[in-house]
Design an enzyme around this catalytic site. Structure first.
Site, PDB file in Angstrom:
ATOM      1  N   GLU A  94       9.420  11.755   2.294  1.00  0.00           N
ATOM      2  CA  GLU A  94       8.588  10.578   2.008  1.00  0.00           C
ATOM      3  C   GLU A  94       7.124  10.924   1.770  1.00  0.00           C
ATOM      4  O   GLU A  94       6.464  10.317   0.918  1.00  0.00           O
ATOM      5  CB  GLU A  94       8.714   9.550   3.143  1.00  0.00           C
ATOM      6  N   ASP A 141      11.688  -0.284   6.158  1.00  0.00           N
ATOM      7  CA  ASP A 141      10.935   0.343   5.072  1.00  0.00           C
ATOM      8  C   ASP A 141      11.408  -0.008   3.661  1.00  0.00           C
ATOM      9  O   ASP A 141      10.678  -0.604   2.864  1.00  0.00           O
ATOM     10  CB  ASP A 141      10.918   1.866   5.262  1.00  0.00           C
TER      11      ASP A 141
END
Length: 914
Positions: free
Chosen positions: A406, A294
């Site tokens: 997130e 990520d």
């Protein structure tokens, strides 16, 4: 700089060689902080309500931060259920999760710049003094290089950035003389030995005191690291270099990024999850935008913004093109194989990919950002939180939720980019869920299982570093923040680094000159700051029109892969056989199996996909033999349902998933082991009896307390220190006899969870609990709550079909297939005493065995399309019975080699945890 909002500062071309302060600031401000004038159909939120929600965030932060400082500091993290600090070595090991802990007051350092963002400048000044006075970075402890960089080094640099800002304002921090920066520099030098590899990729761990490889270091023998672990260093290391003038940090981080870029899979331009730090070989060849990769992508784009090196943008755009070509299957983001990018590597997604819509906003690609974010929000609305992993048909795969930020991050960026009040409502939902389900008397507790609502004794530092920062900024107006947030860029841990670093000491760092980009077209790159008038068409319902088709995507999902199937039909091909549809008695299915791998490369891929599905199906069948976890919820004063403990079920007694929950006060049985007739029946009559594990069968204990009039039983583990945080779920089995006479519910608690109830009894005397399959809403009148219906659909695929498959596919290595099936089954643990027990491995316990993994189709449109495809396939089968899937035929040895390679990858992914 112009005011945010798509005004004169946005939309003009930026010369490629313009001053990088202009490029970096323009890119950051126009994309991230530009609030469009358009709304998306949602009613605007009043200034008063926004302010109320902002104040609520402040109160929540005070609750979390205050309890950490009161009950945990100077420990690294707070354990909110037991109201004490988590100290490395003093608690049972949680494996890699504990590598973030270095005995350096992690939560305090990680929270420094959050205090300033939330306008708590006095608390910030006090916190900095505590860090300088108490924190020691020279501890004999092995830590994660990645976590220490983003949390501790990033926290110190973020704190330094805002300390010098406050000092310049003239009211606070007048005594400050770069002390945090000096600590950051000291830590940077302690991390540098990790880069002592031939590749330049860092070791994943380092000893803060002894470094690498020395006998006393206890580390330095690792061979692998994750891509994000090696590729998420450039912002912090480069900022350290530019703050201090010591170029070595930026040089080392650049070298690691250069190596990862050179090792990308050239045909797909994707990178794998895990790489050998010595040879550069990919160890895990699956690729996605979630765990393990990520922030590598995030740091490529943000390094361009902060450092002014256009090669980082070129690399990011190259990867982004591959992501959108292969991984993005709107609204899903599915992992693929780097060498076979059209082949999905797994059928589930992890929660860390929730950052990606926010990154797409920075990129300026708004439509897929809205789509993926809306899909994630629908999952949250179903489960209250985003499960650590969920399947393509939106079932829970891993049930934990460690309060990850997130999704809140992406919500904030989408709101700043669109100005759509819908995202304020999303943020409001996040606040409500945190307070309703995660808040406990000593802070906020991570969710052990989003299905039951049970808690884990854990409050990670990133919860304070990121969650409250993004939520507060979501509802704050510009005048609510004491500095201009647009002058900073967020790291992956939401620490703030000033954009003016782009012009500081830049002559000391070399531009990347080792990479070639000749295969790229200039049209792939945006050298201008997108104007919001272009990003968002002149339509107030634009964002809503994108979200609307996804409103029911979780509850009624179309079969995945339908687009690719439709495309294959256009080429005259039949749809591939899916494992869930296979019937061993169907001659056509058996014929298709025999063809797999023999005719073409397309057939080989179909066979590989079928095998993967069968492996997962076999694993799921095994899970269905296990019972899901249960919940023990303390509902009396002062808990009122805010503490939920993960409990193991019993294979006998009242099934809480089918009957109303049991509520009552608890009482200890005498004898405590419950192995004989109780001597205090009056004490347990009409109550839930507490019993200690050991010395007799579980069923015998249940009968003894039932005969004494107990309405339920809780067995507490006699193994001191055992915990659901570190041990697999425990199931209580019967005694081999008929247990139909046991009518009361029985649950099992490990020692740590049981101690919470016992401690509550000692302090409050009368403690009332709720035994259920899922935690109820936190309401003093919880007995009025209705029991939610459970999902008990089961997979109809039989084990006999699995056996038949292995007999029919003579192309598959029988031994490999058997080994794969065996490895996909959970291992059973032997009981420590005479109690019969069944247990579930940690990787298994997070999947709901009662859930049906068949994909249900939408009523109407999807069903019609399914029928059309079926009719089309039948027509084409009649008209073209000899259609070939491809022209090139692979040698059988090559096909089998590929299959075996990917079977190993599937086995590894089956064992993988976030």
């Amino acid at each position: 700089m112009s005011e945010a909002g798509g005004g004169p500062g946005c939309g003009f071309p930026v010369p490629q060689r313009a001053p990088w302060s202009l490029v970096a600031a323009t890119a950051a401000l126009c994309l991230v902080s530009a609030t469009s004038v358009w709304t998306a159909g949602a009613a605007p939120m009043s200034r008063e309500e926004k302010q109320k929600l902002g104040n609520q965030v402040l109160e929540m932060f005070d609750h979390a931060y205050g309890n950490y400082m009161e009950h945990a500091y100077p420990a690294d993290e707070l354990m909110p259920l037991t109201c004490r600090g988590r100290v490395r070595g003093q608690e049972p090991s949680r494996g890699d999760v504990d590598d973030a802990l270095g005995k350096f007051s992690l939560t305090l350092i990680d929270s420094l710049d959050t205090l300033v963002v939330l306008n708590k400048t006095k608390e910030f000044e006090d916190a900095v003094r505590k860090v300088l006075r108490d924190v020691n970075l020279d501890n004999d402890v092995v830590v994660s290089v990645f976590e220490t960089n983003i949390r501790v080094l990033g926290g110190l640099l973020g704190g330094h950035s805002l300390a010098i800002m406050l000092k310049e304002k003239g009211e606070y921090m007048q005594w400050y003389n770069d002390e945090l920066l000096q600590m950051a520099k000291q830590l940077g030098y302690k991390l540098l030995p990790a880069f002592n590899t031939t590749s330049g990729l860092p070791y994943p761990r380092i000893n803060l005191k002894f470094g690498i490889r020395k006998p006393e270091a206890r580390t330095g023998t690792e061979t692998d690291t994750c891509t994000a672990c090696a590729g998420t260093l450039i912002l912090e290391f480069a900022a350290l270099s530019r703050f201090t003038g010591a170029t070595i940090f930026e040089e080392y981080a650049r070298k690691a990024l250069d190596f990862l870029w050179e090792k990308r899979q050239r045909s797909s331009n994707l990178v794998g999850v895990t790489i050998n730090i010595h040879t550069g070989d990919w160890v895990r060849k699956d690729s996605g935008v979630g765990a393990g990769i990520d922030s590598y992508y995030e740091y490529l784009l943000k390094a361009y913004v902060l450092l002014g090196d256009d090669s980082f943008l070129e690399r990011f755009n190259t990867h982004y093109d591959a992501i959108m070509r292969y991984i993005s299957q709107p609204p899903l983001l599915l992992d693929v194989h780097i060498h076979k990018p059209m082949l999905n590597a797994r059928t589930w997604m992890d929660a860390l990919l929730a950052f990606f819509p926010g990154l797409q906003v920075l990129k300026g690609d708004i439509r897929p950002a809205i789509e993926t974010h809306e899909m994630l929000y629908q999952v949250i609305k179903k489960h209250n939180f985003l499960p650590e992993a969920f399947t393509t048909d939106f079932r829970v795969h891993w049930a934990q939720h460690p309060l990850r930020p997130e999704f809140a991050e992406s919500t904030y960026f989408l709101y700043k980019a669109t100005g759509d009040p819908y995202y304020l409502e999303v943020g409001k939902t996040l606040i409500e869920n945190l307070n309703k389900y995660a808040r406990v008397p000593c802070g906020f507790a991570a969710m052990k299982d989003v299905r039951t609502g049970s808690h884990e004794d854990r409050m990670d530092s990133f919860f304070l570093a990121e969650m409250f920062k993004y939520l507060y900024l979501l509802f704050a107006d510009k005048e609510d923040i004491i500095f201009d947030i647009e002058d900073y860029i967020f790291t992956t841990e939401a620490h703030l680094l000033p954009l003016w670093l782009s012009t500081t000491n830049q002559s000391m760092s070399k531009k990347n000159t080792t990479s070639e980009y000749t295969e790229l077209d200039d049209s792939n790159f945006d050298w201008t700051c997108p104007n919001t008038q272009i990003l968002f068409p002149n339509d107030p319902l634009y964002a809503q029109s994108i979200r609307e088709p996804l409103k029911n995507v979780v509850d009624k999902s179309c079969p995945r892969g339908i687009i690719r199937v439709e495309e294959s039909f256009r080429s005259g091909a039949k749809p591939p056989l899916r494992a869930r549809d296979f019937m061993a008695t169907n001659p056509e299915h058996l014929e298709i199996l025999k063809k797999m791998g023999a005719a073409s490369s397309i057939d080989a891929e179909d066979g590989l996909r079928f095998m993967q599905e069968m492996i997962e199906l076999s694993s799921q069948q095994q899970k269905e033999q296990q019972l899901p976890p249960r919940a023990v919820q303390i509902v009396s004063h002062p808990f009122f349902g805010r503490v939920v403990l993960t409990a193991g079920p019993a294979q006998f007694g009242l099934d809480l998933s089918k009957h109303k929950e049991t509520r009552g006060f608890v009482a200890s049985s005498k004898p405590y082991n419950g192995c004989s007739e109780l001597t205090n029946p009056e004490a347990v009559m009409g109550k839930i009896a507490l019993i200690q594990r050991g010395q007799c069968m579980f069923a015998e204990k249940a009968r003894n307390i039932q005969n004494a009039g107990a309405i339920g039983g809780i067995v507490i583990d006699d193994n001191e220190g055992s915990s659901s945080d570190t041990a697999p779920l425990f199931q209580m089995a019967g005694d081999g006899k008929d247990t139909d006479d046991i009518k009361i519910p029985m649950l099992f608690l490990f020692s740590k969870e049981g101690s919470i109830i016992l401690d509550a009894i000692r302090e409050y005397e009368e403690v009332e609990v709720l035994l259920s399959d899922k935690a109820k809403d936190r309401d003093p009148e919880m007995e009025n709550e209705e029991q939610p219906s459970s999902e008990n659909d089961s997979q109809n695929q039989s084990a006999e079909q699995m056996t038949s498959i292995s007999q029919e596919i003579d192309l598959i290595d029988q031994e490999s297939l058997e080994e794969t099936s065996l490895n996909s089954h959970p291992e059973s643990l032997s009981p420590a005493d005479t109690d019969n027990a069944a247990s579930v491995s940690p990787s298994e316990q997070n999947s709901n065995p009662a859930e049906n993994h068949e994909t249900t189709s939408l009523d109407g449109e999807c069903t019609d399309l399914d029928n059309q495809l079926q009719e089309q396939s039948e027509t084409e089968e009649d008209s073209s019975p000899n259609v070939s899937w491809g022209k090139k035929v692979q040698p059988i040895d090559s096909i089998l080699a590929d299959w075996n390679e990917d079977i190993e990858a599937f086995e590894m992914m089956e064992k993988d945890e976030l």
